[in-house]
Design an enzyme around this catalytic site. Structure first.
Site, short mmCIF file in Angstrom:
data_model
loop_
_atom_site.label_atom_id
_atom_site.label_comp_id
_atom_site.label_asym_id
_atom_site.label_seq_id
_atom_site.Cartn_x
_atom_site.Cartn_y
_atom_site.Cartn_z
N GLU A 89 -12.24 5.06 16.20
CA GLU A 89 -13.19 4.14 15.57
C GLU A 89 -12.48 3.54 14.36
O GLU A 89 -11.90 4.29 13.57
CB GLU A 89 -14.44 4.90 15.13
CG GLU A 89 -15.46 3.94 14.54
CD GLU A 89 -16.74 4.60 14.07
OE1 GLU A 89 -16.91 5.82 14.22
OE2 GLU A 89 -17.58 3.84 13.54
N ARG A 120 -9.06 20.17 18.68
CA ARG A 120 -8.58 19.31 17.60
C ARG A 120 -7.41 19.99 16.90
O ARG A 120 -7.34 21.22 16.84
CB ARG A 120 -9.65 19.18 16.51
CG ARG A 120 -10.73 18.21 16.75
CD ARG A 120 -11.72 18.30 15.59
NE ARG A 120 -11.41 17.33 14.53
CZ ARG A 120 -11.82 16.08 14.56
NH1 ARG A 120 -12.53 15.62 15.54
NH2 ARG A 120 -11.52 15.25 13.56
N LYS A 163 -11.42 11.65 9.55
CA LYS A 163 -11.43 10.39 8.79
C LYS A 163 -12.53 10.38 7.75
O LYS A 163 -12.33 9.90 6.63
CB LYS A 163 -11.66 9.22 9.76
CG LYS A 163 -10.36 8.69 10.35
CD LYS A 163 -10.60 7.34 10.98
CE LYS A 163 -10.81 7.43 12.46
NZ LYS A 163 -12.14 7.18 12.94
P1 ATP Z 1 -14.40 10.69 12.24
O1 ATP Z 1 -14.31 11.76 11.18
O2 ATP Z 1 -14.79 9.34 11.72
O3 ATP Z 1 -15.12 11.11 13.50
P2 ATP Z 1 -12.00 11.30 13.53
O4 ATP Z 1 -10.97 11.80 12.60
O5 ATP Z 1 -12.75 12.28 14.37
O6 ATP Z 1 -12.94 10.44 12.66
P3 ATP Z 1 -12.06 9.36 15.69
O7 ATP Z 1 -11.88 7.92 15.47
O8 ATP Z 1 -13.43 9.89 15.93
O9 ATP Z 1 -11.41 10.16 14.46
O10 ATP Z 1 -11.10 9.87 16.83
C1 ATP Z 1 -10.32 9.07 17.66
C2 ATP Z 1 -9.71 9.95 18.73
O11 ATP Z 1 -8.82 10.87 18.13
C3 ATP Z 1 -10.75 10.76 19.47
O12 ATP Z 1 -10.43 10.77 20.83
C4 ATP Z 1 -10.63 12.12 18.86
O13 ATP Z 1 -10.96 13.08 19.82
C5 ATP Z 1 -9.16 12.19 18.46
N1 ATP Z 1 -9.00 13.04 17.29
C6 ATP Z 1 -9.60 12.90 16.09
N2 ATP Z 1 -9.26 13.89 15.26
C7 ATP Z 1 -8.42 14.69 15.93
C8 ATP Z 1 -7.72 15.89 15.62
N3 ATP Z 1 -7.83 16.47 14.43
N4 ATP Z 1 -6.93 16.43 16.57
C9 ATP Z 1 -6.81 15.85 17.77
N5 ATP Z 1 -7.44 14.72 18.13
C10 ATP Z 1 -8.23 14.14 17.23
MG MG Z 2 -14.53 11.79 15.44
#
Ligand code: ATP
Ligand code: MG
Length: 572
Positions: free
Chosen positions: A50, A277, A287
């Site tokens: 996002e 994750r 994020k």
């Molecule tokens: P938010 O906190 O806004 O949800 P986020 O850090 O989870 O942000 P997203 O934009 O929701 O980021 O994630 C984009 C993609 O990256 C998704 O497919 C998510 O599963 C993956 N992703 C996010 N954080 C991680 C992480 N720590 N490890 C592995 N994959 C991740």
């Molecule tokens: Mg997320």
């Protein structure tokens, strides 16, 4: 070192013996089986951030996985922006995400926005309404929330759940036409208010928001929710394997429900698989949480070199290669675990040790006057740029009567095993001469002002004529030729291994995460701006010019300390 444990965690240690380089994992195995059985013909994946912030090290794991499996199986990967929250998203984030993915070395097949599919998604919503699978609910947000129930209590069906299809169609079209204010109505999937999975209790799939969208402008005032958008975007793109993190596991029944209800209308049927994750000790990898640090001013923007954002790491001097290597080392599992920071740091050190040119710099200078060296004279000594790689060549380093050494390399009442400088003791200046300390010059307050030394003219290049050995070798910079610089001595941003678990993670910020050395002295062969790769400042660590560094005001960031410096010989 303090250790973090939370339940049955499989913890990867920084000691490389426990590190797995094996690229095979349960997802690759699953895809290989799908290809073998003929279920999948071409592998299509997507990385779906996002655009509500900058990418972080956790995203690198997902990027390496999604782009990596596509490449391994001769398929392709899209970079898709899942942009369904117009208030939080921006073009700045979109651009930063593109830049970061490219910098990591990956090429997307296409780069759509989920918002490009808004027309199509609207059509899908109409189909659900016509099938009796969705309805317009006019309860207030509070009532919807209250009636959803809890983990222990089932939800309650609302009064609008059995509206006629025609009424639903008319209301939904009027929502789209802008006839209602935010929150007056929502569109909900009609599933099961008693489901044990709260996500299945008639989730909202559209809501009214009278706000501009970074991509679609003012065209829409209704926006689809993430869960509705995500699976359908996957289907529209023909994604075969939709790989996401474990927090989406409870959403998979909804993902499947939507695709099943629309199975006659979608071009392809993707499948979602979850993996753990990345969680790194001493850091935050979400994020939203990183955004809070930026907004509240605890760091200097998203690319603050202490942040484990891709842009922060780039500014700090991380290489893309070391990040990709790290992602390969940690592997892909279904189990949550915390990775030791040392794993990431060592991946970087290994890469920089192999590739970084060596230079000399003094961070905390102490002036040394070599009394028997002619005033006004300068000579050039030769320094190799990389001790293990002759292809890196060498450079000429100016040497003169006054030099700077590190304050730490002198001690007044030194113990016997202190092999650096002390009155009456001799050391080797790297690439230059042996010097012996004669006298300490002090300021009125008793602090050390400078040292008076003598040098052995017969020891040029660091070897004495009579075979006399010294144990210590120290680095130095000629005072007259030194370039003054500010050096940021970065350290971990948090003091605690799992700041994300703290009620107030800000209270665990490391107050010493950015110690500034304002009076550092650099040898003149150091390029002051736009370095592509960090240098190794001998015995000190890896350093790179900051993006704000100029020739007039050089600024260097410490990328990483040395695991073990060649100062094994120079240090006590
Ligand atoms: P938010 O906190 O806004 O949800 P986020 O850090 O989870 O942000 P997203 O934009 O929701 O980021 O994630 C984009 C993609 O990256 C998704 O497919 C998510 O599963 C993956 N992703 C996010 N954080 C991680 C992480 N720590 N490890 C592995 N994959 C991740
Ligand atoms: Mg997320």
């Amino acid at each position: 070192m303090r250790r973090f444990h939370s339940g049955p965690v499989a913890k990867l240690m920084s000691d490389s013996t426990s590190v797995k380089h094996d690229a095979s994992n349960f997802i690759r195995d699953m895809i290989a089986a799908d290809i073998k059985s003929g279920k999948t013909r071409q592998v299509i994946t997507r990385f779906p951030p996002e655009p509500n912030g900058y990418l972080h090290i956790g995203h690198a794991k997902s990027i390496c996985l999604n782009f990596g499996v596509a490449r391994n199986f001769n398929g392709y990967c899209n970079l898709r922006f899942d942009d369904t929250n117009p208030e939080k998203e921006s073009v700045e984030y979109v651009n930063s995400i593109r830049r970061d993915v490219e910098w990591l070395g990956f090429k997307w097949h296409s780069n759509p926005f989920a918002s490009d599919y808004f027309n199509q998604l609207y059509e899908y919503a109409l189909i659900l309404i016509k099938q009796g699978d969705a309805y317009v609910d006019s309860q207030s947000a509070e009532d919807i929330r209250a009636n959803r129930g809890t983990l222990k209590q089932p939800g309650i069906e609302g009064p609008w759940r059995d509206r006629s299809i025609d009424e639903n169609l008319e209301l939904f079209e009027d929502m789209k036409a802008g006839k209602y204010a935010d929150g007056e109505h929502v569109l909900r999937a009609k599933i099961d208010m008693k489901s044990g999975n709260i996500n299945m209790r008639d989730p909202i799939i559209y809501r009214i928001r009278h706000v501009s969208h970074h991509n679609t402008g003012d065209k829409w005032c209704i926006y689809p929710l993430y869960d509705f958008t995500h699976g359908l975007s996957d289907a529209i793109e023909g994604v075969t394997h939709s790989l996401c993190t474990l927090e989406f596991e409870d959403h998979r029944p909804l993902y499947d429900w939507i695709l099943d209800r629309l199975k006659n209308d979608i071009p392809a049927r993707p499948e979602q698989t979850e993996f753990a994750r990345l969680q790194l000790e001493y850091s935050l990898t979400s994020k939203r949480k990183l955004n809070q640090l930026v907004v509240d001013g605890h760091v200097n923007g998203w690319d603050d070199p202490r942040m484990l954002t891709i842009s922060g790491m780039r500014r700090r001097g991380f290489t893309a290669e070391s990040i990709v290597t790290f992602c390969g080392m940690i592997g892909i599992t279904k189990k949550d675990s915390h990775i030791e920071m040392g794993v990431l740091e060592n991946a970087l050190r290994d890469d920089l040790n192999r590739r970084a040119e060596r230079r000399m710099a003094v961070i905390n200078p102490l002036k040394v006057i070599i009394e028997n060296y002619p005033e006004q004279q300068t000579e050039m000594v030769t320094g190799v740029n990389h001790p293990q790689n002759p292809d890196y060549g060498s450079r000429e380093i100016p040497f003169s009567r006054e030099i700077y050494i590190e304050q730490d390399d002198f001690m007044e009442d030194a113990p016997k095993k202190f092999f650096r400088l002390s009155v009456g003791r001799e050391v080797r200046l790297r690439f230059a001469y042996y010097i012996t300390c004669k006298e300490v010059v002090k300021n009125d307050d008793g602090s050390i002002n400078s040292l008076i030394c003598s040098y052995d003219p017969e020891s040029r290049g660091g070897k004495s004529a009579d075979g006399r050995k010294v144990k210590g070798t120290i680095h130095w910079v000629s005072a007259h030729h030194a370039v003054n610089a500010r050096v940021n001595l970065y350290d971990r941003l948090f003091n605690t291994t799992n700041p994300g678990a703290e009620e107030n993670s800000v209270s665990t910020l490391n107050p010493d995460s950015n110690i500034v050395a304002d009076d550092a002295k650099l040898e003149p062969a150091i390029q002051l701006t736009d370095n592509k790769l960090a240098y190794q400042f001998e015995r000190l660590g890896y350093f790179i010019s900051d993006s704000e560094s100029t020739d007039d005001r050089p600024i260097f960031n410490r990328t990483m300390t040395l695991r073990d410096s060649w100062a094994r010989i120079g240090k006590s």
